[in-house]
Design a protein around this motif. Sequence first.
Motif, PDB file in Angstrom:
ATOM      1  N   GLN A 172      11.655  -1.177  13.312  1.00 57.26           N
ATOM      2  CA  GLN A 172      12.487  -2.324  13.645  1.00 57.26           C
ATOM      3  C   GLN A 172      11.661  -3.356  14.402  1.00 57.26           C
ATOM      4  O   GLN A 172      10.877  -3.024  15.290  1.00 57.26           O
ATOM      5  N   GLY A 210      24.538  -0.332   8.175  1.00 54.24           N
ATOM      6  CA  GLY A 210      24.296   0.985   8.726  1.00 54.24           C
ATOM      7  C   GLY A 210      23.206   0.985   9.776  1.00 54.24           C
ATOM      8  O   GLY A 210      22.560  -0.033  10.051  1.00 54.24           O
ATOM      9  N   ALA A 211      22.982   2.141  10.354  1.00 54.23           N
ATOM     10  CA  ALA A 211      21.974   2.281  11.401  1.00 54.23           C
ATOM     11  C   ALA A 211      20.570   2.135  10.829  1.00 54.23           C
ATOM     12  O   ALA A 211      20.344   2.287   9.621  1.00 54.23           O
ATOM     13  N   ALA A 212      19.630   1.824  11.700  1.00 50.70           N
ATOM     14  CA  ALA A 212      18.227   1.713  11.288  1.00 50.70           C
ATOM     15  C   ALA A 212      17.731   3.055  10.750  1.00 50.70           C
ATOM     16  O   ALA A 212      18.127   4.127  11.209  1.00 50.70           O
ATOM     17  N   ALA A 265      25.574  -6.103  17.768  1.00 48.36           N
ATOM     18  CA  ALA A 265      25.535  -4.757  18.349  1.00 48.36           C
ATOM     19  C   ALA A 265      26.894  -4.074  18.272  1.00 48.36           C
ATOM     20  O   ALA A 265      27.002  -2.869  18.502  1.00 48.36           O
ATOM     21  N   THR A 321      30.667  -3.464  16.102  1.00 41.16           N
ATOM     22  CA  THR A 321      31.433  -3.577  14.863  1.00 41.16           C
ATOM     23  C   THR A 321      32.791  -4.194  15.181  1.00 41.16           C
ATOM     24  O   THR A 321      33.504  -3.717  16.078  1.00 41.16           O
ATOM     25  N   ASN A 327      29.699  -5.850  11.166  1.00 41.23           N
ATOM     26  CA  ASN A 327      28.808  -6.037  12.320  1.00 41.23           C
ATOM     27  C   ASN A 327      27.711  -7.047  11.992  1.00 41.23           C
ATOM     28  O   ASN A 327      26.641  -7.038  12.599  1.00 41.23           O
ATOM     29  N   TYR A 365      16.646  -4.843   9.674  1.00 44.17           N
ATOM     30  CA  TYR A 365      15.940  -4.414  10.879  1.00 44.17           C
ATOM     31  C   TYR A 365      14.445  -4.738  10.874  1.00 44.17           C
ATOM     32  O   TYR A 365      13.894  -5.079  11.926  1.00 44.17           O
TER      33      TYR A 365
END
Length: 614
Positions: free
Chosen positions: A265, A219-221, A187, A189, A119, A288
């Motif tokens: 972020q 990975g996510a924030a 935004a 993958t 991503n 981020y």
Amino acid sequence: MSHQPASSQSPGWRTRLTRLAVVGAMALTAIAVAVGGAGAAQAVYEGAAATAAASGGAGAPLPYVELQAENAATNGTILGPSASGVSYGTLQDEASFRKAVRLSGTGQFVEFTTTAPTNSIVFRASIPDTSTGSVYTAPISLYINGTRQPDFTLTNAYSWLYSGYPFTNQPGSNPHWFYDEVHRLFATTYPAGTRFRIQADTMGASSYTIDFADFEQVGAAIPQPAGSISVTSRGADATGAADSTAAFNSAISAAGAGGTVYIPQGTFKVTSHIAVNNVTVTGAGMWYSNVQGSNVGFYGNFAPTPSSNVHLSNFLITGDVQDRCDSCQVNGIGGAFNNSTFDHIWIEHTKVGAWLDGPFNGTTLSYMRIRDQTADGVNFHGGVTNSTVTNSDIRNTGDDGLATWSDANVGADANDTFSNNTVSLQILANGIAIYGGHDITVSGNKVVDTGLAQGGGIHVSQRFNSTALGLTTVSNNTMIRDGSLDPNWQFGVGALWFDARDGAMTGPVNVSNFVIQQSPYEAIQTVSGSTVGTINLSNGTISGAGTYVVQGQVGGTLNFTNVTAAGWGAPHAVYNCVSNLAINDQGGNGTWITDVTSNTCGNWPTPVWPPYQS
């Protein structure tokens, strides 16, 4: 640190003030099977794999897959490798694997097909400089599976230096340091097999040169830790429009001793150093939380009262350094820190990623991503003890990637470790350098495409007014395509080299389980000064050297045990041009170690370049 000819160095050229300044461990598919030709340095390389007797080092656990432009689909022009090997000052020879792709007309492209889900993208590129050095930007298009995305904007602002050390960004002689990187988080993958095309739809520059692209599943924030103070709660602007310096300082003050500050972020403009002591500053992640500005930097107190218990993690530091000013305090992290940690910090476009001035003790940098620095990646400057850089990715620095400098005016670095790092594309000086000090360990690192001028791969020395060099351990390292022709000395610098310029190296230096591949010039070198002392080299594999396996230019003792070598380009494996360098065969080395020539220092052969496999 760069080096100049011994006759031209001034003793105090780099004082405290003036300097504050993927490749797998592959087997080389080529060995030399013939040498000859009326004394010329010649060798024939064929496709027989060299047997690896040593495993070397794997480097950092990199979270991305790197794809080379020259192996991607393209209708552009593949550059390199140079017919003469490494030609300092050319785009191809500052590229990984010494190859890149030039796009010189509309519709030309490089298209990468991913091999794993992603991503994000990072790609390394160069556009030409202007005749005056003025800054400009040029768009380049991105397509994903044929669908056009927002353009990337490339610039010459953070590339192109000229002249001699400490260099200038005004066009002139000696152009180098051509590349910069851009990155984007998506935004979505995208699965393996996705096509990412970089294409010149509008020629905002006369050409675009693409080196490689990295694809990472980010990975996510990271959410705000309980009990922490967010910088936005103190007025920080996450859009990057307003100056957030005062808000950062206010949040640190509000957090109090031992407290935690959170960077959410966003992009935050900072215009001066952020002072840190006994505090944790953490972000939503290096993809981020972006702290950026012309004077951005997180600084501790200076010795003799270092900051302590400082913990920085999970954010990006983006500077605006466009030239090299050794007296300017424009580093990503600076000062002195006891018992502190820095991890998962991405630093780019500052002078030095982390220039740390001792004396201080017990600090660790881990999982760092330091790129595109005009000077060093990390430098432990004087009296730094029991400190570590580990599992980090350092590339495209304008000086040493990682260095310990035991400045005699400050004190000896001791019990420090550089372990399991990937260090690549150092345009000047070395991948990893040890300047004096004692009980230093360099272990598990991968050093690739480094030392394109005035340096090599791993360097151990008594230089730059350093304290005495004591026990140094260099173990489990891999060096690939390290070293080049030094433009001042006009002879090659080795992938692994030792220099006693400022005094006798007392050592000992123990080098074990090492791999050296595709060295443009010699694999191992001793050069200048009185004696390099005793250097013990064991369990090593050398595969491909443009000139010699060993080039001895200063006295000392080299003890070899179970070190195999194949594929050197010179008529002999060993060149020993001094009477007081003992090269001892302690068994298991094969016959290369007895293939020695002892001419007067000079008459360097033209390298026979190993084929660069990408």
